[in-house]
Design an enzyme around this catalytic site. Structure first.
Site, PDB file in Angstrom:
ATOM      1  N   GLU A 150       0.874  -1.129  -0.131  1.00 30.41           N
ATOM      2  CA  GLU A 150       0.155   0.449   0.064  1.00 30.41           C
ATOM      3  C   GLU A 150       0.520   1.329   0.208  1.00 30.41           C
ATOM      4  O   GLU A 150       2.241   1.487   0.794  1.00 30.41           O
ATOM      5  CB  GLU A 150      -1.411   0.427   1.582  1.00 30.41           C
ATOM      6  N   GLU A 249     -11.819   3.482   6.186  1.00 28.27           N
ATOM      7  CA  GLU A 249     -10.478   3.274   6.708  1.00 28.27           C
ATOM      8  C   GLU A 249     -10.233   4.769   6.883  1.00 28.27           C
ATOM      9  O   GLU A 249      -9.818   5.242   6.469  1.00 28.27           O
ATOM     10  CB  GLU A 249      -9.535   2.441   5.982  1.00 28.27           C
TER      11      GLU A 249
END
Length: 269
Positions: A150, A249
């Site tokens: 990520e 998130e």
């Protein structure tokens, strides 16, 4: 086009509850069928298993351990000299993933050493990351698990994080060349670092293995005021045939439950 599916990131949502197993129950009560989390390693694994079993909630994603947080670590995947610790962390993540039937592990790259020049250390860090990802791919493939990398923005969130753009991540994935190591697209980070989301989604969609969302710049619910038109972005993902979960998130503006109306609004369209 099929509907999109959302999972609660319980490292960010339901933090009104101190324990991750309690947050699994809370997510299920709020209607989520899946959760993800960063680090669960201070939690009793049996309690997490019980919560998962009692609710039927899937665990979609966990992160590898960050390393020594007090010393400034945030993952070890690309940090030279820490390969042994990376492998030990991977083993721990794999233990939790297998116990929770989780099929994705975010293999955290880590930060450039404090005081280092990014350009001077980038080549060595990339080589270590490729080596560690190749090792992880072989370990995870035996369990049917995908590894994720990520990019995290270095303009706002973490100036020293090694992996900071989708372009850098895609180049590394090409060098690794393993089908079970994929790109984790956090739209919040991608927007801050590069923008151009429509074209980047189209370009990198074949290697995207997971998606996460938050509004920019506040990192709150996707329907709060900000730069991103999530109705458009959700439709873009649907048009490309995205089948996975989308991780929520973000930092709730108030209580977690009060901020979940956007999901109902989107699903009612």
């Amino acid at each position: 086009m099929s509907s999109l599916k959302f999972c609660a990131n319980i490292s960010w949502l339901f933090t009104e509850l101190p324990d991750f197993s309690q947050r699994i129950y809370a997510a299920a009560s709020a209607g989520f069928q899946a959760v993800e989390a960063a680090w669960l390693y201070e939690c009793d694994l049996k309690e997490l298993q019980n919560a998962r079993g009692a609710t039927g909630v899937e665990v979609i994603l966990i992160n590898t351990p960050p390393g020594d947080v007090k010393s400034g670590d945030l993952g070890l995947g690309a940090v030279p000299g820490r390969e042994k610790e990376f492998r030990e962390g991977l083993d721990l993540a794999l233990k939790y993933a297998k116990a929770l039937e989780c099929k994705r592990i975010h293999l955290m790259a880590g930060r450039i050493p404090s005081g280092s020049n990014r350009a001077l250390v980038a080549k060595d860090m990339e080589a270590v990351f490729v080596q560690n990802l190749t090792y992880a791919a072989d370990v995870l493939s035996k369990e049917g698990i995908c590894g994720m990398i990520e990019p995290i923005n270095t303009r706002v969130t973490d100036p020293r994080y090694f992996l900071d753009s989708p372009h850098q991540a895609a180049a590394i994935l090409e060098k690794v060349g393993k089908p079970n190591i994929k790109l984790q697209m956090d739209i919040f980070h991608w927007q801050i670092m590069d923008g151009n989301l429509t074209q980047n989604i189209e370009k990198y969609f074949p290697i995207i293995g997971h998606v996460q969302i938050a509004q920019v710049p506040g990192r709150n619910e996707p329907d709060t005021a900000g730069e991103l038109n999530y109705s458009y972005l959700f439709n873009t993902l649907k048009q490309h045939g995205y089948q996975g979960y989308i991780g929520c998130e973000y930092k709730p503006s108030g209580s977690t439950k009060e901020g979940l109306g956007w999901i109902k609004d989107y699903c009612s369209k």
